[in-house]
Design a protein around this motif. Structure first.
Motif, PDB file in Angstrom:
ATOM      1  N   GLY A  16       0.762  -1.327   0.132  1.00 25.04           N
ATOM      2  CA  GLY A  16      -0.040  -0.068  -0.002  1.00 25.04           C
ATOM      3  C   GLY A  16       0.862   1.259   0.014  1.00 25.04           C
TER       4      GLY A  16
ATOM      5  N   LYS B   7       0.976   5.135   0.278  1.00 23.72           N
ATOM      6  CA  LYS B   7       0.135   6.274   0.609  1.00 23.72           C
ATOM      7  C   LYS B   7       0.126   7.442  -0.364  1.00 23.72           C
ATOM      8  N   THR B   8      -1.109   8.134  -0.802  1.00 17.64           N
ATOM      9  CA  THR B   8      -1.173   9.217  -1.688  1.00 17.64           C
ATOM     10  C   THR B   8      -1.863  10.241  -0.948  1.00 17.64           C
TER      11      THR B   8
ATOM     12  N   VAL C  65      -0.358  11.695   4.188  1.00 14.58           N
ATOM     13  CA  VAL C  65      -0.166  10.449   4.956  1.00 14.58           C
ATOM     14  C   VAL C  65      -1.343  10.503   5.862  1.00 14.58           C
TER      15      VAL C  65
ATOM     16  N   ARG D  54      -4.420   4.925   0.233  1.00 20.85           N
ATOM     17  CA  ARG D  54      -3.497   4.117  -0.271  1.00 20.85           C
ATOM     18  C   ARG D  54      -3.731   3.442  -1.767  1.00 20.85           C
TER      19      ARG D  54
ATOM     20  N   SER E   8      -2.318   0.071  -4.532  1.00 21.68           N
ATOM     21  CA  SER E   8      -1.582  -0.983  -4.461  1.00 21.68           C
ATOM     22  C   SER E   8      -0.441  -0.894  -5.518  1.00 21.68           C
TER      23      SER E   8
END
Ligand SMILES: O=C(O)CCC(=O)C(=O)O
Ligand SMILES: [Fe+2]
Length: 295
Positions: free
Chosen positions: A58, A60-61, A64, A69, A71
């Motif tokens: 995952g 994080k976008t 945070v 997240r 994949s």
């Protein structure tokens, strides 16, 4: 109220020195040279490209703190990171690949744990010695990525093993949480990097200290320490969040101060382990969901 003037840098520490000078009095410290023999100090994008791409991690976008997240395999992430850094260096616009943040890396790739050897077990309570790698969380992120001001939700102590690149921590003692405008149990609204005295007047009483980490530095943060983290370059690191009986007890009763109920479950398990010596094989299967618990 407790404040720190600076964070000492110490070489060659043993267990009594670490607990006596830092853990018991709850003072942060940078341990230098502790990991000098680790192969992990050579980890670069090449190392991650050689790992199996079947595992999807995952990434994080966005901030945070939001916990969104996507994949991706670690190899694809390494490629995206490299391209992003190259475009940025060339002054071209580039949307970052997100931040690989809080990933239980050695559960995905047990072979990597062998490259963090010899591991400084004596710094941890004995209960963690057998399976320390289960508790490690990995961080790899682009230049300029950051983690907003927060503390680690279970009120664990944190040993942060910094491996590659340059990283800046801003630390604030746990007792100053109320001056930092908490927006949830663990995340703060106050930003020590761009303080806004009009919006956050109470924060004039906050005493942040800045700690810059070089590859091979290990940062110890006592239970509850508030921290803001910036990657001054592309970085690679992992941490271990761990309890002493005292911090597990604090964590257990933190529900009364607003911690999520779920935290008590994990902190009770830690107290049964670290405090009452219930074996890790019994505790870990019940605890492991914490490592993917986005709080
Ligand atoms: O390295 C980061 O960006 C965050 C690290 C952190 O918050 C931690 O180790 O608890
Ligand atoms: Fe943290």
């Amino acid at each position: 109220m407790r404040s720190w003037d600076s964070v000492p840098v110490v070489e060659g520490i043993d267990r009594p020195g670490f607990y006596g000078d830092f853990v018991k009095p709850r003072r942060p410290v940078v341990l230098r040279g502790l990991t000098a023999e680790w192969k992990a100090l050579d980890w670069g994008l090449e190392r991650f490209r050689r790992l199996p791409d079947s595992a999807k991690l995952g990434v994080k976008t966005g901030s945070v703190a939001d916990g969104r997240r996507v994949s991706m395999s670690i190899g694809d992430y390494a490629d995206a990171l490299e391209q992003h850094e190259a475009r940025t260096r060339a002054g071209e616009p580039s949307v970052g690949p997100g931040y690989l943040h809080d990933v239980p890396i050695f559960r995905f790739f047990p072979e990597l744990a062998e490259e963090a050897s010899p591991f400084p077990l004596p710094l941890f309570p004995k209960w963690y010695w057998q399976s320390w790698q289960e508790y490690a969380q990995f961080f790899m992120g682009p230049t300029g990525s950051s983690t907003p001001l927060h503390f680690d939700t279970l009120l664990t102590h944190n040993l942060f093993f910094h491996l590659a690149g340059h990283k800046r921590f801003v630390l604030i003692p746990a007792e100053q949480r109320a001056l930092c405008y908490p927006k949830s149990w663990r995340w703060m609204r106050y930003d020590p990097i761009e303080p806004d005295p009009e919006a956050f007047p109470l924060a004039s009483g906050v005493t942040p200290v800045t700690v810059d980490l070089e590859p091979g530095d290990t940062l110890y943060m006592p239970s509850g320490t508030l921290h803001h983290v910036t990657n001054l370059s592309m970085t690679v690191a992992f941490n271990i969040d761990w309890h002493t009986a005292d911090s597990a007890r604090d964590g257990l009763v933190s529900v009364a101060r607003g911690a999520p109920w779920k935290n008590s479950y994990y902190n009770l398990l830690s107290l049964l382990g670290v405090g009452l010596r219930v074996p890790p094989q019994v505790i870990f299967p019940l605890y492991k969901s914490y490592l993917t618990y986005v709080s």
